[in-house]
Design a protein around this motif. Structure first.
Motif, PDB file in Angstrom:
ATOM      1  N   ARG A 188      -7.743 -53.205  -4.403  1.00 56.33           N
ATOM      2  CA  ARG A 188      -9.171 -53.466  -4.620  1.00 56.33           C
ATOM      3  C   ARG A 188      -9.308 -54.352  -5.861  1.00 56.33           C
ATOM      4  NH1 ARG A 188     -12.607 -49.379  -6.695  1.00 56.33           N
ATOM      5  NH2 ARG A 188     -10.975 -47.952  -6.053  1.00 56.33           N
ATOM      6  N   HIS A 189      -9.792 -55.561  -5.650  1.00 59.23           N
ATOM      7  CA  HIS A 189      -9.863 -56.552  -6.724  1.00 59.23           C
ATOM      8  C   HIS A 189     -11.125 -56.357  -7.551  1.00 59.23           C
ATOM      9  CE1 HIS A 189      -9.330 -60.353  -8.812  1.00 59.23           C
ATOM     10  NE2 HIS A 189     -10.607 -60.592  -8.594  1.00 59.23           N
ATOM     11  N   THR A 190     -10.948 -56.220  -8.852  1.00 53.95           N
ATOM     12  CA  THR A 190     -12.085 -56.063  -9.757  1.00 53.95           C
ATOM     13  C   THR A 190     -12.632 -57.418 -10.175  1.00 53.95           C
ATOM     14  OG1 THR A 190     -11.232 -53.984 -10.627  1.00 53.95           O
ATOM     15  CG2 THR A 190     -12.829 -55.137 -11.982  1.00 53.95           C
ATOM     16  N   VAL A 191     -13.950 -57.550 -10.112  1.00 57.50           N
ATOM     17  CA  VAL A 191     -14.626 -58.747 -10.601  1.00 57.50           C
ATOM     18  C   VAL A 191     -15.344 -58.358 -11.889  1.00 57.50           C
ATOM     19  CG1 VAL A 191     -16.251 -60.598 -10.084  1.00 57.50           C
ATOM     20  CG2 VAL A 191     -14.941 -59.537  -8.228  1.00 57.50           C
ATOM     21  N   GLY A 192     -14.765 -58.769 -13.015  1.00 61.96           N
ATOM     22  CA  GLY A 192     -15.333 -58.442 -14.314  1.00 61.96           C
ATOM     23  C   GLY A 192     -16.558 -59.261 -14.624  1.00 61.96           C
ATOM     24  N   LEU A 193     -17.230 -58.902 -15.697  1.00 60.25           N
ATOM     25  CA  LEU A 193     -18.508 -59.523 -16.026  1.00 60.25           C
ATOM     26  C   LEU A 193     -18.367 -60.959 -16.525  1.00 60.25           C
ATOM     27  CD1 LEU A 193     -20.242 -56.457 -17.720  1.00 60.25           C
ATOM     28  CD2 LEU A 193     -20.696 -57.403 -15.445  1.00 60.25           C
ATOM     29  N   LEU A 194     -17.154 -61.348 -16.935  1.00 61.42           N
ATOM     30  CA  LEU A 194     -16.929 -62.727 -17.371  1.00 61.42           C
ATOM     31  C   LEU A 194     -16.188 -63.557 -16.325  1.00 61.42           C
ATOM     32  CD1 LEU A 194     -15.845 -62.399 -21.135  1.00 61.42           C
ATOM     33  CD2 LEU A 194     -18.090 -63.027 -20.226  1.00 61.42           C
ATOM     34  N   ASP A 195     -15.772 -62.927 -15.248  1.00 61.11           N
ATOM     35  CA  ASP A 195     -14.912 -63.606 -14.277  1.00 61.11           C
ATOM     36  C   ASP A 195     -15.645 -64.742 -13.566  1.00 61.11           C
ATOM     37  OD1 ASP A 195     -13.279 -61.581 -15.042  1.00 61.11           O
ATOM     38  OD2 ASP A 195     -12.795 -60.888 -13.039  1.00 61.11           O
ATOM     39  N   ALA A 196     -14.943 -65.836 -13.403  1.00 62.42           N
ATOM     40  CA  ALA A 196     -15.494 -66.976 -12.659  1.00 62.42           C
ATOM     41  C   ALA A 196     -15.556 -66.642 -11.178  1.00 62.42           C
ATOM     42  CB  ALA A 196     -14.633 -68.209 -12.895  1.00 62.42           C
ATOM     43  N   ILE A 197     -16.661 -66.966 -10.555  1.00 59.85           N
ATOM     44  CA  ILE A 197     -16.826 -66.732  -9.122  1.00 59.85           C
ATOM     45  C   ILE A 197     -16.329 -67.939  -8.332  1.00 59.85           C
ATOM     46  CG2 ILE A 197     -18.436 -66.060  -7.303  1.00 59.85           C
ATOM     47  CD1 ILE A 197     -18.044 -64.046  -9.650  1.00 59.85           C
ATOM     48  N   THR A 198     -16.732 -69.129  -8.753  1.00 61.62           N
ATOM     49  CA  THR A 198     -16.277 -70.371  -8.125  1.00 61.62           C
ATOM     50  C   THR A 198     -15.781 -71.314  -9.219  1.00 61.62           C
ATOM     51  OG1 THR A 198     -18.402 -71.516  -8.262  1.00 61.62           O
ATOM     52  CG2 THR A 198     -18.034 -70.099  -6.335  1.00 61.62           C
ATOM     53  N   ALA A 199     -15.199 -72.417  -8.809  1.00 60.55           N
ATOM     54  CA  ALA A 199     -14.654 -73.379  -9.772  1.00 60.55           C
ATOM     55  C   ALA A 199     -15.734 -73.923 -10.702  1.00 60.55           C
ATOM     56  CB  ALA A 199     -13.972 -74.521  -9.022  1.00 60.55           C
ATOM     57  N   GLN A 200     -16.985 -73.946 -10.225  1.00 65.14           N
ATOM     58  CA  GLN A 200     -18.073 -74.461 -11.055  1.00 65.14           C
ATOM     59  C   GLN A 200     -18.343 -73.576 -12.275  1.00 65.14           C
ATOM     60  OE1 GLN A 200     -18.260 -74.380  -7.600  1.00 65.14           O
ATOM     61  NE2 GLN A 200     -17.735 -76.570  -7.609  1.00 65.14           N
ATOM     62  N   ASP A 201     -17.841 -72.326 -12.229  1.00 65.89           N
ATOM     63  CA  ASP A 201     -18.081 -71.405 -13.343  1.00 65.89           C
ATOM     64  C   ASP A 201     -17.054 -71.549 -14.457  1.00 65.89           C
ATOM     65  OD1 ASP A 201     -20.183 -70.195 -11.886  1.00 65.89           O
ATOM     66  OD2 ASP A 201     -18.727 -68.971 -10.778  1.00 65.89           O
ATOM     67  N   ILE A 202     -16.017 -72.351 -14.253  1.00 64.98           N
ATOM     68  CA  ILE A 202     -14.937 -72.462 -15.235  1.00 64.98           C
ATOM     69  C   ILE A 202     -15.208 -73.614 -16.195  1.00 64.98           C
ATOM     70  CG2 ILE A 202     -12.476 -72.896 -15.577  1.00 64.98           C
ATOM     71  CD1 ILE A 202     -11.909 -71.646 -12.929  1.00 64.98           C
ATOM     72  N   THR A 203     -15.189 -73.317 -17.491  1.00 67.04           N
ATOM     73  CA  THR A 203     -15.345 -74.373 -18.499  1.00 67.04           C
ATOM     74  C   THR A 203     -13.982 -74.863 -18.988  1.00 67.04           C
ATOM     75  OG1 THR A 203     -15.537 -72.670 -20.216  1.00 67.04           O
ATOM     76  CG2 THR A 203     -17.583 -73.528 -19.276  1.00 67.04           C
ATOM     77  N   HIS A 204     -12.976 -73.959 -18.934  1.00 67.67           N
ATOM     78  CA  HIS A 204     -11.630 -74.355 -19.342  1.00 67.67           C
ATOM     79  C   HIS A 204     -10.620 -73.601 -18.491  1.00 67.67           C
ATOM     80  CE1 HIS A 204      -8.254 -75.584 -21.830  1.00 67.67           C
ATOM     81  NE2 HIS A 204      -7.876 -74.317 -21.919  1.00 67.67           N
ATOM     82  N   ARG A 205      -9.855 -74.328 -17.686  1.00 72.46           N
ATOM     83  CA  ARG A 205      -8.883 -73.699 -16.810  1.00 72.46           C
ATOM     84  C   ARG A 205      -7.608 -73.333 -17.565  1.00 72.46           C
ATOM     85  NH1 ARG A 205     -10.061 -73.820 -11.242  1.00 72.46           N
ATOM     86  NH2 ARG A 205      -8.023 -72.836 -11.003  1.00 72.46           N
ATOM     87  N   VAL A 206      -7.004 -72.227 -17.160  1.00 75.96           N
ATOM     88  CA  VAL A 206      -5.714 -71.828 -17.701  1.00 75.96           C
ATOM     89  C   VAL A 206      -4.624 -72.731 -17.137  1.00 75.96           C
ATOM     90  CG1 VAL A 206      -4.041 -69.927 -17.875  1.00 75.96           C
ATOM     91  CG2 VAL A 206      -6.505 -69.448 -17.906  1.00 75.96           C
ATOM     92  N   ASP A 207      -4.777 -73.066 -15.849  1.00 75.23           N
ATOM     93  CA  ASP A 207      -3.851 -73.973 -15.161  1.00 75.23           C
ATOM     94  C   ASP A 207      -2.405 -73.478 -15.213  1.00 75.23           C
ATOM     95  OD1 ASP A 207      -5.382 -75.916 -13.909  1.00 75.23           O
ATOM     96  OD2 ASP A 207      -5.526 -77.168 -15.706  1.00 75.23           O
ATOM     97  N   ASP A 208      -2.224 -72.198 -14.911  1.00 74.06           N
ATOM     98  CA  ASP A 208      -0.864 -71.661 -14.828  1.00 74.06           C
ATOM     99  C   ASP A 208      -0.417 -71.475 -13.384  1.00 74.06           C
ATOM    100  OD1 ASP A 208      -2.479 -69.548 -14.089  1.00 74.06           O
ATOM    101  OD2 ASP A 208      -1.831 -68.199 -15.684  1.00 74.06           O
ATOM    102  N   GLY A 209      -1.232 -71.983 -12.444  1.00 72.91           N
ATOM    103  CA  GLY A 209      -0.885 -71.889 -11.036  1.00 72.91           C
ATOM    104  C   GLY A 209      -1.371 -70.636 -10.349  1.00 72.91           C
ATOM    105  N   LEU A 210      -1.834 -69.633 -11.114  1.00 77.26           N
ATOM    106  CA  LEU A 210      -2.343 -68.389 -10.553  1.00 77.26           C
ATOM    107  C   LEU A 210      -3.850 -68.491 -10.337  1.00 77.26           C
ATOM    108  CD1 LEU A 210      -0.344 -65.905 -12.819  1.00 77.26           C
ATOM    109  CD2 LEU A 210       0.130 -66.474 -10.416  1.00 77.26           C
ATOM    110  N   PRO A 211      -4.418 -67.689  -9.455  1.00 76.21           N
ATOM    111  CA  PRO A 211      -5.861 -67.761  -9.188  1.00 76.21           C
ATOM    112  C   PRO A 211      -6.691 -67.481 -10.440  1.00 76.21           C
ATOM    113  CG  PRO A 211      -4.750 -66.420  -7.544  1.00 76.21           C
ATOM    114  CD  PRO A 211      -3.754 -66.684  -8.608  1.00 76.21           C
TER     115      PRO A 211
END
Length: 476
Positions: A188-211
């Protein structure tokens, strides 16, 4: 006392810790977490005929969950957790008289909880220490007997009996014999209160290849179960849930949801207001129909004073943070709660006790109204996640909150030899990807067959030589 249960004396306890850094910040309730220590315990027991074995356990020291006092810093929360572990160590070493694994729990649970109470440490926090040591003792017991955790519990080699009054009348040995682990479990995947829902929600990507977004998580792991955090701010919650639903509703197949309030509500009436707003929002119709239960929405200060019978919420409600004293679920049931969470940080014997309660209460009602859920996003790859998965699997729970793989880069911070040892011992549970060993989730499921190994669900051991001794607590 169960005659077949071996009596053990505790000879040594070693405590360690190592840092855990999150790849993504996680906000739950009142805290945003980016790093914290993980606690480790090693316990050596001596059994019949003088044979000895070591066992181990691990648990993250999560801040602002055991004690949500905003006046305390995260470091002060860590010190609280170190304190209860050190006090548990002192207690468990204070009496070398042999008894069963469960006997050690009974011998020390109540006195330890009272001693911690005198330091201002609540029962939920106090039980963290014995919960860690009890798992390490069980691991040692399994290795001493040459059996798996599943076999040890089914045969009641821990010696669980009615010597503690909370366990009376539940016929746990008979129940334990009926338990059968499954080959896999849904994550069961938890969606935290800061978690990005779509790519438009990301201001800075980690870019480590993981979701990094909910969209990417669903595409990568294929989850069907989701745990959605709500903040207690009505309009913000409705807006965020609508964005989440827009992603989840793309699935043609059914999905399932739990809502976690993390104590952000003062009363059942406030929770009812949120649920009414969800039902009144057309874009949330499918999401609402998918909600299986609601987790601890009301602050622990008031949760067991609130009678949910007076405010029907249309979905079962469980306690989590309110599960401090051993009789908390009994109190919650009287107030209209239907369930309780299982977490290894609260203690394996507590989980088995609450399973016994659910079984007995449902038998009386000829119903399945009372249930347990599996909740813990902090368990890290290695001992912690494996021991928790084995427990909830044996309890018969079919889905588990599992998010360490998302917020932490698997075992990337561990020595390569340790990573390879766990990967080789549990090739169904882990995979090597993105330059590290990670929990493997395929089609939303985690495969568990390798947990049926000798010991408490682990065929490998952490590299204790790469850890630091656990720091002293606040009363050291």
């Amino acid at each position: 006392m169960t005659a077949e249960a071996p009596r053990l004396s505790i000879e040594a306890i070693e405590l360690y810790e190592r840092p855990v850094h999150l790849r993504l910040p996680f906000r739950f309730g009142v805290v945003t977490l980016t790093e914290c220590p993980q606690a480790f315990a090693r316990v050596r027991v001596t059994g019949p005929a003088g044979r000895s074995a070591w066992g181990a356990a691990a648990e993250l020291m999560a801040p602002k969950w055991f004690d949500k006092n905003l006046d305390l810093t995260n470091e002060q929360n860590f010190q609280q957790l170190r304190t209860v572990v050190h006090r548990a160590k002192e207690a468990y070493l204070s009496d070398r008289t042999p008894t069963t694994a469960f006997g050690h729990f009974v011998r020390h649970h109540d006195p330890h909880e009272k001693a911690c109470g005198r330091l201002g440490l609540n029962p939920l926090l106090a039980n963290y220490g014995p919960a860690l040591l009890d798992r390490a003792i069980l691991d040692a017991l399994c290795r001493l007997q040459g059996v798996s955790f599943y076999t040890a519990i089914q045969a009641n080699q821990a010696g669980i009996d009615e010597s503690h009054p909370q366990f009376a009348g539940l016929e746990l040995p008979q129940l334990l014999r009926s338990l059968h682990p499954a080959a896999s479990i849904e994550a069961r995947h938890t969606v935290g209160l800061l978690d990005a829902i779509t790519a438009q929600d990301i201001t800075h990507r980690v870019d480590d290849g993981l979701p990094e977004t909910l969209e990417e998580v669903v595409a990568t792991y294929g989850h069907r179960w989701f745990k959605l955090k709500v903040s207690g701010k009505l309009q913000a919650d409705v807006t965020r849930l609508t964005a989440i639903a827009a992603v989840l509703d793309r699935r043609q197949a059914p999905y399932f949801v739990s809502l976690d309030g993390n104590e952000q509500y003062a009363s059942a009436a406030e929770v009812a207001e949120l649920l009414a707003a969800i039902r009144a929002t057309p874009k949330l119709a499918r999401l609402w129909s998918s909600v299986a239960f609601i987790e601890q929405p009301i602050s622990r200060l008031h949760a067991l004073d609130s009678d949910l019978h007076q405010t029907p919420l249309e979905r079962p409600v469980i306690i989590d943070e309110s599960d401090g004293p051993l009789d908390a679920f009994v109190q919650a049931r009287a107030r209209g709660y239907a369930g309780v969470s299982s977490k290894t940080c609260k203690g394996i014997y507590r989980s088995l006790l609450n399973l016994g309660r659910c079984t007995a209460w449902n038998r009386t009602q000829h119903d399945t109204h009372y249930f347990m859920s599996a909740e813990d996003l902090t368990t890290q790859a290695g001992l912690a996640v494996q021991q928790d998965l084995a427990l909830v699997n044996l309890l018969g729970i079919t889905h588990v909150e599992r998010n360490g793989h998302h917020y932490v880069d698997g075992m990337a911070a561990q020595p390569p030899a340790e990573q390879q040892a766990f990967l080789q011992a549990h090739s169904d549970l882990y995979e090597y990807s993105h330059e590290a060993v990670h929990l493997a989730i395929q089609g939303g499921r985690i495969h568990l067959d390798s947990l049926a190994c000798v010991g408490y669900a682990s065929g490998a051991q952490p590299d204790f030589s790469a850890m630091a001794p656990m720091g002293k607590g606040i009363d050291a």
